[in-house]
Design a protein around this motif. Sequence first.
Motif, PDB file in Angstrom:
ATOM      1  N   GLY A 146      -9.548  68.682  18.701  1.00 19.73           N
ATOM      2  CA  GLY A 146      -8.609  69.798  18.749  1.00 19.73           C
ATOM      3  C   GLY A 146      -9.274  71.012  19.365  1.00 19.73           C
ATOM      4  O   GLY A 146     -10.279  70.885  20.067  1.00 19.73           O
ATOM      5  N   SER A 147      -8.704  72.168  19.105  1.00 21.79           N
ATOM      6  CA  SER A 147      -9.232  73.407  19.666  1.00 21.79           C
ATOM      7  C   SER A 147     -10.111  74.117  18.634  1.00 21.79           C
ATOM      8  O   SER A 147      -9.654  74.430  17.522  1.00 21.79           O
ATOM      9  N   ALA A 148     -11.374  74.367  19.004  1.00 20.89           N
ATOM     10  CA  ALA A 148     -12.287  75.056  18.082  1.00 20.89           C
ATOM     11  C   ALA A 148     -11.792  76.479  17.804  1.00 20.89           C
ATOM     12  O   ALA A 148     -11.855  76.970  16.680  1.00 20.89           O
ATOM     13  N   ARG A 149     -11.260  77.113  18.845  1.00 24.74           N
ATOM     14  CA  ARG A 149     -10.805  78.485  18.692  1.00 24.74           C
ATOM     15  C   ARG A 149      -9.599  78.570  17.757  1.00 24.74           C
ATOM     16  O   ARG A 149      -9.525  79.430  16.877  1.00 24.74           O
ATOM     17  N   VAL A 150      -8.654  77.653  17.944  1.00 20.22           N
ATOM     18  CA  VAL A 150      -7.468  77.645  17.068  1.00 20.22           C
ATOM     19  C   VAL A 150      -7.883  77.330  15.637  1.00 20.22           C
ATOM     20  O   VAL A 150      -7.369  77.918  14.680  1.00 20.22           O
ATOM     21  N   LEU A 151      -8.833  76.413  15.489  1.00 20.30           N
ATOM     22  CA  LEU A 151      -9.301  76.088  14.142  1.00 20.30           C
ATOM     23  C   LEU A 151      -9.891  77.339  13.482  1.00 20.30           C
ATOM     24  O   LEU A 151      -9.627  77.625  12.314  1.00 20.30           O
ATOM     25  N   GLU A 152     -10.680  78.088  14.256  1.00 20.29           N
ATOM     26  CA  GLU A 152     -11.265  79.315  13.711  1.00 20.29           C
ATOM     27  C   GLU A 152     -10.181  80.316  13.322  1.00 20.29           C
ATOM     28  O   GLU A 152     -10.240  80.937  12.261  1.00 20.29           O
ATOM     29  N   THR A 153      -9.177  80.453  14.185  1.00 17.72           N
ATOM     30  CA  THR A 153      -8.061  81.365  13.864  1.00 17.72           C
ATOM     31  C   THR A 153      -7.354  80.925  12.584  1.00 17.72           C
ATOM     32  O   THR A 153      -7.052  81.736  11.703  1.00 17.72           O
ATOM     33  N   ALA A 154      -7.130  79.624  12.485  1.00 17.68           N
ATOM     34  CA  ALA A 154      -6.401  79.104  11.321  1.00 17.68           C
ATOM     35  C   ALA A 154      -7.193  79.291  10.037  1.00 17.68           C
ATOM     36  O   ALA A 154      -6.605  79.318   8.946  1.00 17.68           O
ATOM     37  N   ARG A 155      -8.518  79.427  10.155  1.00 20.27           N
ATOM     38  CA  ARG A 155      -9.338  79.592   8.944  1.00 20.27           C
ATOM     39  C   ARG A 155      -8.968  80.848   8.166  1.00 20.27           C
ATOM     40  O   ARG A 155      -9.321  80.975   6.992  1.00 20.27           O
ATOM     41  N   ASP A 156      -8.249  81.749   8.793  1.00 20.78           N
ATOM     42  CA  ASP A 156      -7.725  82.894   8.030  1.00 20.78           C
ATOM     43  C   ASP A 156      -6.894  82.424   6.832  1.00 20.78           C
ATOM     44  O   ASP A 156      -6.817  83.112   5.815  1.00 20.78           O
ATOM     45  N   HIS A 157      -6.258  81.265   6.993  1.00 27.37           N
ATOM     46  CA  HIS A 157      -5.398  80.756   5.917  1.00 27.37           C
ATOM     47  C   HIS A 157      -6.203  79.989   4.872  1.00 27.37           C
ATOM     48  O   HIS A 157      -5.665  79.613   3.830  1.00 27.37           O
ATOM     49  N   ALA A 158      -7.443  79.669   5.169  1.00 26.88           N
ATOM     50  CA  ALA A 158      -8.263  78.886   4.241  1.00 26.88           C
ATOM     51  C   ALA A 158      -9.725  79.223   4.498  1.00 26.88           C
ATOM     52  O   ALA A 158     -10.460  78.457   5.112  1.00 26.88           O
ATOM     53  N   PRO A 159     -10.169  80.392   4.019  1.00 21.95           N
ATOM     54  CA  PRO A 159     -11.532  80.844   4.315  1.00 21.95           C
ATOM     55  C   PRO A 159     -12.609  79.879   3.810  1.00 21.95           C
ATOM     56  O   PRO A 159     -13.735  79.898   4.315  1.00 21.95           O
ATOM     57  N   LEU A 160     -12.258  79.038   2.822  1.00 20.30           N
ATOM     58  CA  LEU A 160     -13.255  78.104   2.302  1.00 20.30           C
ATOM     59  C   LEU A 160     -13.481  76.919   3.237  1.00 20.30           C
ATOM     60  O   LEU A 160     -14.355  76.093   3.003  1.00 20.30           O
ATOM     61  N   CYS A 161     -12.688  76.834   4.278  1.00 21.30           N
ATOM     62  CA  CYS A 161     -12.901  75.761   5.241  1.00 21.30           C
ATOM     63  C   CYS A 161     -14.194  76.048   6.008  1.00 21.30           C
ATOM     64  O   CYS A 161     -14.409  77.166   6.480  1.00 21.30           O
ATOM     65  N   PRO A 162     -15.068  75.039   6.142  1.00 20.27           N
ATOM     66  CA  PRO A 162     -16.294  75.270   6.921  1.00 20.27           C
ATOM     67  C   PRO A 162     -15.945  75.690   8.344  1.00 20.27           C
ATOM     68  O   PRO A 162     -14.896  75.319   8.872  1.00 20.27           O
ATOM     69  N   PRO A 163     -16.817  76.481   8.984  1.00 23.13           N
ATOM     70  CA  PRO A 163     -16.530  76.917  10.355  1.00 23.13           C
ATOM     71  C   PRO A 163     -16.613  75.764  11.350  1.00 23.13           C
ATOM     72  O   PRO A 163     -17.208  74.722  11.067  1.00 23.13           O
ATOM     73  N   ALA A 164     -16.009  75.979  12.498  1.00 23.91           N
ATOM     74  CA  ALA A 164     -15.995  74.955  13.545  1.00 23.91           C
ATOM     75  C   ALA A 164     -17.204  75.114  14.455  1.00 23.91           C
ATOM     76  O   ALA A 164     -17.645  76.227  14.743  1.00 23.91           O
ATOM     77  N   THR A 165     -17.758  73.997  14.900  1.00 22.72           N
ATOM     78  CA  THR A 165     -18.793  74.029  15.940  1.00 22.72           C
ATOM     79  C   THR A 165     -18.317  73.142  17.083  1.00 22.72           C
ATOM     80  O   THR A 165     -18.036  71.951  16.877  1.00 22.72           O
ATOM     81  N   LEU A 166     -18.193  73.745  18.240  1.00 24.10           N
ATOM     82  CA  LEU A 166     -17.725  72.990  19.392  1.00 24.10           C
ATOM     83  C   LEU A 166     -18.822  72.021  19.830  1.00 24.10           C
ATOM     84  O   LEU A 166     -19.979  72.408  19.998  1.00 24.10           O
ATOM     85  N   VAL A 167     -18.447  70.787  19.999  1.00 18.82           N
ATOM     86  CA  VAL A 167     -19.415  69.756  20.370  1.00 18.82           C
ATOM     87  C   VAL A 167     -19.008  69.167  21.708  1.00 18.82           C
ATOM     88  O   VAL A 167     -17.861  68.751  21.887  1.00 18.82           O
ATOM     89  N   THR A 168     -19.921  69.177  22.658  1.00 16.44           N
ATOM     90  CA  THR A 168     -19.617  68.500  23.917  1.00 16.44           C
ATOM     91  C   THR A 168     -20.480  67.253  24.042  1.00 16.44           C
ATOM     92  O   THR A 168     -20.068  66.246  24.589  1.00 16.44           O
ATOM     93  N   ASP A 169     -21.676  67.325  23.461  1.00 12.27           N
ATOM     94  CA  ASP A 169     -22.585  66.183  23.560  1.00 12.27           C
ATOM     95  C   ASP A 169     -23.280  66.053  22.213  1.00 12.27           C
ATOM     96  O   ASP A 169     -24.118  66.876  21.840  1.00 12.27           O
ATOM     97  N   PHE A 170     -22.910  65.028  21.488  1.00 10.94           N
ATOM     98  CA  PHE A 170     -23.443  64.912  20.128  1.00 10.94           C
ATOM     99  C   PHE A 170     -24.947  64.723  20.116  1.00 10.94           C
ATOM    100  O   PHE A 170     -25.635  65.182  19.212  1.00 10.94           O
TER     101      PHE A 170
END
Lengths: 346, 346
Positions: free
Chosen positions: B55-79
Amino acid sequence: MWTYPSTWANPEKKDPMKPKLAITMGDINGIGPEILVKALARPDVQELCEPVVLGSARVLETARDHAPLCPPATLVTDFARTVLPAGSIPVIEGPVPIPEYHPGRLDPQAGRCAVEWVKQAVGMALARKVAGVVTCPINKEGIHLAGYDYAGHTELVAELTNTRDYRLCLFADQLRIVHNSTHCSLIEAIRLVKADRIAVTIRLGHAALVRLGFARPRIAIAGVNPHAGEAGAFGREEIDELRPAIERCSAEGIECSGPHPPDTVFLRMLNREFDMAVAMYHDQGHIPLKLVAMDSGVNTTLGTPIIRTSVDHGTAYDIAGKGVAREESLCAAIRLAVQFAEAERS
Amino acid sequence: MWTYPSTWANPEKKDPMKPKLAITMGDINGIGPEILVKALARPDVQELCEPVVLGSARVLETARDHAPLCPPATLVTDFARTVLPAGSIPVIEGPVPIPEYHPGRLDPQAGRCAVEWVKQAVGMALARKVAGVVTCPINKEGIHLAGYDYAGHTELVAELTNTRDYRLCLFADQLRIVHNSTHCSLIEAIRLVKADRIAVTIRLGHAALVRLGFARPRIAIAGVNPHAGEAGAFGREEIDELRPAIERCSAEGIECSGPHPPDTVFLRMLNREFDMAVAMYHDQGHIPLKLVAMDSGVNTTLGTPIIRTSVDHGTAYDIAGKGVAREESLCAAIRLAVQFAEAERS
């Protein structure tokens, strides 16, 4: 006019305006007799109506073991001559011989009696001797073995009243569901999804709710296909038949909407978004109703010139005669018949 | 093998055997992002699995406003090269440009992203880089406008995994309903009521329950016609197609019964008489499930070589971005995917 004496056990509460209802016993070997005595034993039911039972006086007396508070039965052959003892329930047996009482037994003669009692009750309603008819369950196999070809009460009552446009409607608490078709194959039900027919269904449902006191009932029309056809991707009935019917009825001033996705419309009605739903086939309406109100649903026929309500369950031969069957559905059927009767009088 | 570092916030509780699940964000403008962060914020969900979000890391971060306990997103391009900070959620965005985030807006580009994320997730599951795929809702209109012709996730996953015999199955508490057909007109669904196809449906449902630990699941097959056809009076599919399918599966040792009247079989399942029901068309199964479990149903595809579960609701554009959408269905979908994954491992 029908003039049998009013004879409820509690005369000071007797309301001369209580509607008289013909209540048919149904198949004597099913749970009809026991739910009947249980219902008639209830003070709230006694307050509501004056019953006359079409059934077997002897079976009613036997069933009273399950509900001693039910008033005793008095067999009536001629109302003009019969003096009903205070606190007894008039029972009309009719001309067909009543077989032995064997709870749980499939008996064509019991099926024959059940049909004849409905015929008599409908005749009384047509002659305005009673305000309406309430029916206990019949066994379809029993009535077929007895030589009748009715799919159920609905079709029988329609034929007896010479009604062409009639619809089955189920009631239970927040759910009010009128069916565009009922006792036919699913493929035939799809063939009956035609604008003209749907418009009749909507109008009959609307008229019933107006009679029950809804000033402007909100009627939701369910689609026939998944997701109400998803803009034609999963079938065209919504576009070709449902939309025109809804537009026509809207133009007539009926507040109707849809076609709605069938899998959420009933939940939305439970949440009071709609007052009634129009179901496109038997199970579309019966699945949600049985799930929400297995024991308390009421089945009624709209479009006939008489009031007819019924329990929304079968004869339940497996538990018949044991006294465990619940009377809720019958009580609800009586209440709905009274509501319609009072609306008619006012 | 898939080897991204395990990075849950609570390292002492970290179970190296927790299944890795690819979770797709769905349509970014629907409720997917907010239910996703709400679910991933829950300790019970964190205990169950290691998620990787498509999905979108940026949108996930924005959505975290609704659930601050959600761990932050880290964008991964190459594991292989990305070191995930402790307590962050890996997010893969894929090659398709992600549009602006506008909750509630129908955007073909959002539809395109949603489909591509599912493709990537399925690819990861086929390559055994994740144990299964959990999907958030896509908007069918959006994916159609984006030029895709899928009726939904089920068909998309089936195509991606080259699966011919697949079935949609809904789970919610006591209700487990496998569908003989889903996204087609009702008339087409009746055409698909064929013994061979029904036998496949029964076998797929049976296999799923056995995997989930039912030693001998009791499977009820619903009829297609009212009253299950009433001995042929209301349609012959029960006699010509359902009975042969049931007999065949019974002979194979599957405990299956029916065809049962559709209007009571789901209530009987709720009362634990059956472990699963086989529905003959989309709404036959969806009406009872939505009524009983609007918010907590899970949708899964049986028959595919990968585990795929999904929320059982849509994008709900009308409430998207407001933070009011409930995560129950997604949590249930994650739990079911984990159950299947653990069964596969054992």
